[in-house]
Enzyme design. Structure first.
Site, PDB file in Angstrom:
ATOM      1  CD1 TRP A  29      -2.655   1.622   0.475  1.00  0.00           C
ATOM      2  CD2 TRP A  29      -2.079   1.826   2.633  1.00  0.00           C
ATOM      3  NE1 TRP A  29      -3.402   2.629   1.007  1.00  0.00           N
ATOM      4  CE2 TRP A  29      -3.065   2.783   2.340  1.00  0.00           C
ATOM      5  CE3 TRP A  29      -1.571   1.771   3.936  1.00  0.00           C
ATOM      6  CZ2 TRP A  29      -3.547   3.678   3.283  1.00  0.00           C
ATOM      7  CZ3 TRP A  29      -2.051   2.646   4.876  1.00  0.00           C
ATOM      8  CH2 TRP A  29      -3.030   3.594   4.565  1.00  0.00           C
ATOM      9  CG  ASP A  69      -2.426  -2.691   7.345  1.00  0.00           C
ATOM     10  OD1 ASP A  69      -3.509  -2.633   7.955  1.00  0.00           O
ATOM     11  OD2 ASP A  69      -2.073  -1.829   6.512  1.00  0.00           O
ATOM     12  CE  LYS A  87     -10.148   0.167   3.369  1.00  0.00           C
ATOM     13  NZ  LYS A  87      -9.721   1.149   2.417  1.00  0.00           N
TER      14      LYS A  87
HETATM   15  C1  LMR Z   1      -6.862   2.410  -0.476  1.00  0.00           C
HETATM   16  O1  LMR Z   1      -5.840   1.717  -0.454  1.00  0.00           O
HETATM   17  O2  LMR Z   1      -7.351   2.848  -1.510  1.00  0.00           O
HETATM   18  C2  LMR Z   1      -7.580   2.710   0.804  1.00  0.00           C
HETATM   19  O3  LMR Z   1      -6.983   2.029   1.854  1.00  0.00           O
HETATM   20  C3  LMR Z   1      -7.762   4.151   1.054  1.00  0.00           C
HETATM   21  C4  LMR Z   1      -6.498   4.840   1.420  1.00  0.00           C
HETATM   22  O4  LMR Z   1      -6.492   5.513   2.469  1.00  0.00           O
HETATM   23  O5  LMR Z   1      -5.513   4.759   0.708  1.00  0.00           O
END
Ligand code: LMR
Length: 399
Positions: A130, A211, A246
């Site tokens: 992420w 996570d 979510k």
């Molecule tokens: C995402 O990965 O799109 C979500 O977790 C929202 C974010 O805060 O990035």
């Protein structure tokens, strides 16, 4: 005074989502941010949440500050959901859990705690991970490295390379793991692969930082937490960030939790105190409303059953959409690229689209996916899936 301040280049996820909101084209499709939309393209209010909220409105009371650690009922409910109601560590009082500002807030509080008490440790995140993982951990002053994860050639996992890399990390290194529905690739470890990773973390004396932002979106609430439960049972030093954004569709309420599994109740009390001090230094204490909603749903049998059933429906709808786009792309993209839509799990698929193709999708077709090629398949529905498939087919064909 502020002449030297450079312009913010924007966030790869949040800024793109803001651009989408401003896009006037009526046929636009938002597959960028990790948000679940229903089949009508709407952000759902889950029935259990609506009922809990209606009950709360009937009992409006004073709203003082919450404790630094958050609402006790919420902390307990979150801990039970993450670790299992019958967890031994939980029964022994060995888990320090506190309410945080969403999953991001949990990561930040955890990162501050680690930076303070493990100043020599560095963190390893998956390649890719992420986008905000690097931002949060570097923001807390940690050095962020990567371990091999995604195999672009196959759309699967580089498991042997991952295991090898983790097996060579210095003691007390921190390894960031995604419990389920890996963000951004949708590629998870199988239970057998987790069973291989756990002893390596143990042997190398590493700290696992899990996570879990998508519990319930992979296989089930229980199965999605497999690695958390196994790590806790094995006694691996374990930190877990979880989010209700979510799975409760409560994005704006910022409901998350951070848990640290300790070796004794007494150690957990000390750790909790230091986590509270990190909260105080960041934002003092968390807000009340969302936490009450989550706690009330999780602790009421009828609301909870309704929530679990609706979550299962959301999970099944995502699977159905994966099937629809997979079919829609038949004959238009190669099989390795197409297979990902059904092989990968959770909200995201790593499409394998190039940056140039992603840009064409947005500019010419008003279909938004991330620059990395990540698509939020939870934004597909019966009305837009064919359009998305034909748009992808067109940019892949280069027409
Ligand atoms: C995402 O990965 O799109 C979500 O977790 C929202 C974010 O805060 O990035």
């Amino acid at each position: 005074m502020f002449d030297h301040i450079p312009a913010y280049p924007g966030d790869p996820i949040l800024s793109l989502n803001e651009d989408f909101q401003l896009d006037p084209r009526p046929n636009k499709v938002n597959l960028s941010i990790g948000i679940y939309f229903d089949d009508a393209g709407k952000l759902p209010v889950m029935d259990a949440v609506r009922r809990a909220e209606t009950a709360l409105l009937g009992a409006i009371g004073p709203r003082s500050y919450l404790p630094m650690a958050g609402l006790p009922l919420y902390r307990d409910a979150a801990q039970a959901l993450v670790f299992g109601a019958d967890s031994e560590a939980r029964a022994a009082g060995r888990i320090a859990t506190l309410q945080t500002l969403g999953g991001s807030g949990a990561l930040k509080v955890g990162a501050d705690f680690l930076k303070r008490y493990f100043p020599a440790s560095q963190i390893w995140i998956s390649d890719p991970s992420w986008e905000n993982h690097r931002v949060v951990f570097e923001g807390a002053g940690l050095t962020v490295n990567t371990y091999p994860y995604y195999d672009e050639q196959t759309g699967g996992l580089r498991f042997a390379d991952m295991l090898d890399a983790i097996g060579r990390l210095p003691e007390q290194s921190i390894v960031l793991l995604h419990a389920c529905c890996h963000n951004p690739t949708g590629v998870d470890l199988s239970p057998a692969q987790w069973a291989e990773v756990v002893p390596v973390l143990q042997r190398r004396k590493l700290i696992a930082f899990v996570d879990m932002a998508y519990q319930g979106f992979g296989a089930s609430l229980e199965e999605d937490a497999t690695c958390v439960r196994e790590l806790a049972d094995a006694g691996v030093p374990l930190i877990v960030a979880n989010s209700f954004s979510k799975n409760f569709s409560l994005y704006g309420e910022r409901c998350g939790a951070l848990s640290v599994v300790c070796k004794s109740k007494e150690e957990a009390a000390r750790v909790l105190g230091q986590l509270m001090s990190a909260v105080r230094a960041n934002y003092s204490n968390p807000p009340t409303h969302g936490a009450r909603l989550v706690a009330n749903v999780l602790s009421d049998a009828s609301l909870r059953a309704s929530w679990e059933a609706e979550l299962a429906t959301m999970r099944e709808r995502i699977l159905a959409m994966r099937g629809t786009i997979h079919e829609g792309l038949a004959g238009h993209v190669d099989e390795v690229m197409r297979a990902r839509y059904v092989a990968q799990r959770g909200m995201f698929t790593y499409t394998g689209l190039s940056e140039a193709q992603v840009e064409r999708l947005r500019n010419e077709y008003a279909v938004y996916v991330l620059r990395s090629g990540r698509m939020c398949v939870a934004g597909l529905n019966a009305r837009n899936a064919d359009y998305v498939a034909s748009s992808i087919a067109a940019v892949v064909a280069g027409v």
